[in-house]
Design a protein around this motif. Structure first.
Motif, mmCIF file in Angstrom:
data_model
loop_
_atom_site.group_PDB
_atom_site.id
_atom_site.type_symbol
_atom_site.label_atom_id
_atom_site.label_comp_id
_atom_site.label_asym_id
_atom_site.label_seq_id
_atom_site.Cartn_x
_atom_site.Cartn_y
_atom_site.Cartn_z
ATOM 1 N N ALA A 34 0.818 -1.216 0.000
ATOM 2 C CA ALA A 34 0.000 0.000 0.000
ATOM 3 C C ALA A 34 0.854 1.269 0.000
ATOM 4 O O ALA A 34 0.323 2.367 -0.122
ATOM 5 C CB ALA A 34 -0.928 -0.005 1.210
ATOM 6 N N GLY A 35 2.188 1.115 0.165
ATOM 7 C CA GLY A 35 3.076 2.273 0.176
ATOM 8 C C GLY A 35 3.272 2.899 1.542
ATOM 9 O O GLY A 35 3.912 3.939 1.658
ATOM 10 N N THR A 36 2.749 2.267 2.577
ATOM 11 C CA THR A 36 2.883 2.809 3.935
ATOM 12 C C THR A 36 4.198 2.399 4.577
ATOM 13 O O THR A 36 4.881 3.229 5.170
ATOM 14 C CB THR A 36 1.697 2.341 4.810
ATOM 15 N N VAL A 37 4.556 1.125 4.479
ATOM 16 C CA VAL A 37 5.847 0.663 5.002
ATOM 17 C C VAL A 37 6.897 0.907 3.937
ATOM 18 O O VAL A 37 6.807 0.380 2.830
ATOM 19 C CB VAL A 37 5.810 -0.836 5.381
ATOM 20 N N LEU A 38 7.877 1.731 4.269
ATOM 21 C CA LEU A 38 8.981 2.015 3.356
ATOM 22 C C LEU A 38 10.094 0.990 3.520
ATOM 23 O O LEU A 38 10.746 0.612 2.548
ATOM 24 C CB LEU A 38 9.516 3.423 3.601
ATOM 25 N N ALA A 39 10.316 0.574 4.759
ATOM 26 C CA ALA A 39 11.347 -0.420 5.074
ATOM 27 C C ALA A 39 11.064 -0.938 6.472
ATOM 28 O O ALA A 39 10.455 -0.239 7.293
ATOM 29 C CB ALA A 39 12.743 0.191 5.002
ATOM 30 N N SER A 40 11.504 -2.167 6.737
ATOM 31 C CA SER A 40 11.344 -2.701 8.086
ATOM 32 C C SER A 40 12.288 -3.879 8.258
ATOM 33 O O SER A 40 12.762 -4.464 7.285
ATOM 34 C CB SER A 40 9.899 -3.157 8.335
ATOM 35 N N GLY A 41 12.530 -4.215 9.509
ATOM 36 C CA GLY A 41 13.359 -5.369 9.790
ATOM 37 C C GLY A 41 13.731 -5.436 11.254
ATOM 38 O O GLY A 41 13.585 -4.465 11.987
ATOM 39 N N PRO A 42 14.206 -6.609 11.680
ATOM 40 C CA PRO A 42 14.582 -6.782 13.085
ATOM 41 C C PRO A 42 15.886 -6.061 13.409
ATOM 42 O O PRO A 42 16.755 -5.890 12.550
ATOM 43 C CB PRO A 42 14.738 -8.296 13.229
ATOM 44 N N LEU A 43 15.983 -5.643 14.658
ATOM 45 C CA LEU A 43 17.234 -5.104 15.200
ATOM 46 C C LEU A 43 17.945 -6.240 15.937
ATOM 47 O O LEU A 43 17.310 -7.229 16.326
ATOM 48 C CB LEU A 43 16.937 -3.956 16.170
ATOM 49 N N ASP A 44 19.239 -6.096 16.142
ATOM 50 C CA ASP A 44 19.949 -7.160 16.859
ATOM 51 C C ASP A 44 19.462 -7.239 18.305
ATOM 52 O O ASP A 44 18.687 -6.406 18.759
ATOM 53 C CB ASP A 44 21.467 -6.989 16.757
ATOM 54 N N ASN A 45 19.899 -8.243 18.996
ATOM 55 C CA ASN A 45 19.404 -8.503 20.345
ATOM 56 C C ASN A 45 20.137 -7.751 21.445
ATOM 57 O O ASN A 45 19.870 -7.986 22.615
ATOM 58 C CB ASN A 45 19.459 -10.007 20.635
#
Length: 96
Positions: A34-45
């Motif tokens: 839909a164009g709302t999420v530009l990028a995403s992903g997990p961060l390290d622990n």
């Protein structure tokens, strides 16, 4: 349209979070299409597990409404959500 950086800090229940990961990622994929999420992903622990989402929406209220629909939100695996409006100056998300 404003861009927001959302930092999730996950709680200690990794098993429940991993079980719900497919639904969480499907939710993100739908918002990406839909164009709302530009990028995403997990961060390290370190120091704690988390995730980073770059979202665009009309305002913070819309971001909060969208985040409430994340499957992770309904199962309580997010200990903290930090939402900050972000002004990208360089790169693919800059408005210039």
């Amino acid at each position: 349209m404003p861009v927001f950086a959302v930092n999730y800090v996950y709680g200690p229940d990794t098993d429940t979070r991993m079980e719900s990961r497919p639904a969480h990622r499907a939710w993100q994929a739908e918002l990406h299409e839909a164009g709302t999420v530009l990028a995403s992903g997990p961060l390290d622990n370190e120091p704690v597990p988390g995730g980073l989402l770059l979202l665009q929406a009309a305002d913070r209220a819309e971001i909060e409404r969208l985040l409430a629909t994340d499957p992770y939100a309904s199962i309580g695996v997010i200990d903290e959500t930090i939402i900050r409006e972000w002004t990208p100056v360089f790169g693919p998300f800059s408005q210039s």
